[in-house]
Design an enzyme around this catalytic site. Sequence first.
Site, PDB file in Angstrom:
ATOM      1  CB  VAL A  16      -0.124  40.103  13.299  1.00  0.00           C
ATOM      2  CG1 VAL A  16       0.282  39.027  12.295  1.00  0.00           C
ATOM      3  CG2 VAL A  16       0.880  41.248  13.269  1.00  0.00           C
ATOM      4  CG  ASP A  37      -5.458  36.876  22.333  1.00  0.00           C
ATOM      5  OD1 ASP A  37      -4.887  37.317  21.323  1.00  0.00           O
ATOM      6  OD2 ASP A  37      -5.261  37.339  23.481  1.00  0.00           O
ATOM      7  NE  ARG A  90      11.042  42.819  11.982  1.00  0.00           N
ATOM      8  CZ  ARG A  90      11.517  43.670  11.085  1.00  0.00           C
ATOM      9  NH1 ARG A  90      12.788  44.027  11.098  1.00  0.00           N
ATOM     10  NH2 ARG A  90      10.719  44.184  10.154  1.00  0.00           N
ATOM     11  CG  ASP A 150      12.001  41.431   5.573  1.00  0.00           C
ATOM     12  OD1 ASP A 150      12.052  42.513   6.176  1.00  0.00           O
ATOM     13  OD2 ASP A 150      11.711  40.356   6.128  1.00  0.00           O
ATOM     14  NE  ARG A 153       7.354  45.569   4.926  1.00  0.00           N
ATOM     15  CZ  ARG A 153       7.397  45.253   6.218  1.00  0.00           C
ATOM     16  NH1 ARG A 153       8.522  44.797   6.759  1.00  0.00           N
ATOM     17  NH2 ARG A 153       6.327  45.392   6.975  1.00  0.00           N
ATOM     18  NE  ARG A 155       9.182  39.764  -6.402  1.00  0.00           N
ATOM     19  CZ  ARG A 155       8.363  38.742  -6.599  1.00  0.00           C
ATOM     20  NH1 ARG A 155       8.036  37.945  -5.597  1.00  0.00           N
ATOM     21  NH2 ARG A 155       7.864  38.522  -7.790  1.00  0.00           N
ATOM     22  CG  HIS A 177      11.457  39.306   9.737  1.00  0.00           C
ATOM     23  ND1 HIS A 177      11.104  40.124   8.702  1.00  0.00           N
ATOM     24  CD2 HIS A 177      10.592  39.600  10.745  1.00  0.00           C
ATOM     25  CE1 HIS A 177      10.067  40.870   9.056  1.00  0.00           C
ATOM     26  NE2 HIS A 177       9.743  40.574  10.304  1.00  0.00           N
TER      27      HIS A 177
END
Length: 305
Positions: A16, A37, A90, A150, A153, A155, A177
Amino acid sequence: MTIRLTRIVIIGVGSVGTATAYTLYLRERASEVVLIDADMQKAEGEALDMQHGSIYCGGTKIRAGTYEDCATADIVIVTAGVAQRPGQSRIDLLVKNIQVIQDISFKLKQYGFNGILIVASNPVDILSYVAWYISGLPSERVIGSGTVLDSLRFRYYLGRELGVDPGSVHAQVLGEHGDTQVHIWSSLNVGGVQVPISERIRGVEDHTRRAAYELIEHKGYTNYGIALVLDAICEAILQDKHTVLTVSTKVAEYHGVSDVYLSVPCVIGVRGIERVIEVPMSDMEERVFQESAKHLYNATREAIR
Ligand code: 6V0
């Protein structure tokens, strides 16, 4: 007069974080994008790979950095932590990622970060609450990416079913989410006109809810969609666009829900969340929204105990 440069820091440079960095880089979203990181060699490698193509990019500089860079950053995006594996929800990531967000939030505070924090790591609603709680930033400046993806997605699949550009389909997903997300069918419209909802169109709800699981089955992770979402949030902030996005925010008295992070339509500008828009809901939608909120409220309380 000195001309101010803009800086976006990305913490967590996995699938990501790198897709997000590349999107911000290509779109010249800020003067500088800084990568951090836990594995700094990886951050340096990703930055160098993008730097090599700098002749073909615009003016955005990209480099690896440290938490000291957060002190003067405009936006910090958190994409660090473990991701879902096939079959995991999640919420299953909570135990590991709560430590990650705590660690990062303490460091942001320690280094005096005072910009806008965007959280994308999952479970995003709970982690956003924890980040707000620890960082000491006002809630309008701690934003979860929430259900923006979401809603996109939803739409996208509706547009495919209805034979129109998803950009012309107005529909949104609110709440968590995650598995208890709420699809607001009552305000679905195409070009301002309500659409008859057949069984086939109804199927889009389940498809949207399952979209991340489907992608994880196919490619092991999801990254491009969320990268575009994070770029859109940055654009709304840095250009003070007042774009309405279904980000995760700490709601107060919203359809009877308070003191929990979840997604509702928010106006996003240079101050972060400029205001929240109250969406009319059917009785059924309101009930499902309140259930989603209760689930998140309980999980959040458990997490900050
Ligand atoms: P990944 O590819 O495993 O990358 C995670 C990165 O985080 C790795 O490079 C790690 O080294 C780094 N990291 C771990 N702990 C720390 C730490 N304490 N400090 C700094 N860096 C650290 O995972 P991926 O990029 O696929 O996913 C990252 C997170 O985003 C996960 O929690 C996903 O569930 C979440 N996603 C959220 C989405 C959304 O819509 N909000 C969408 C997709 C993924």
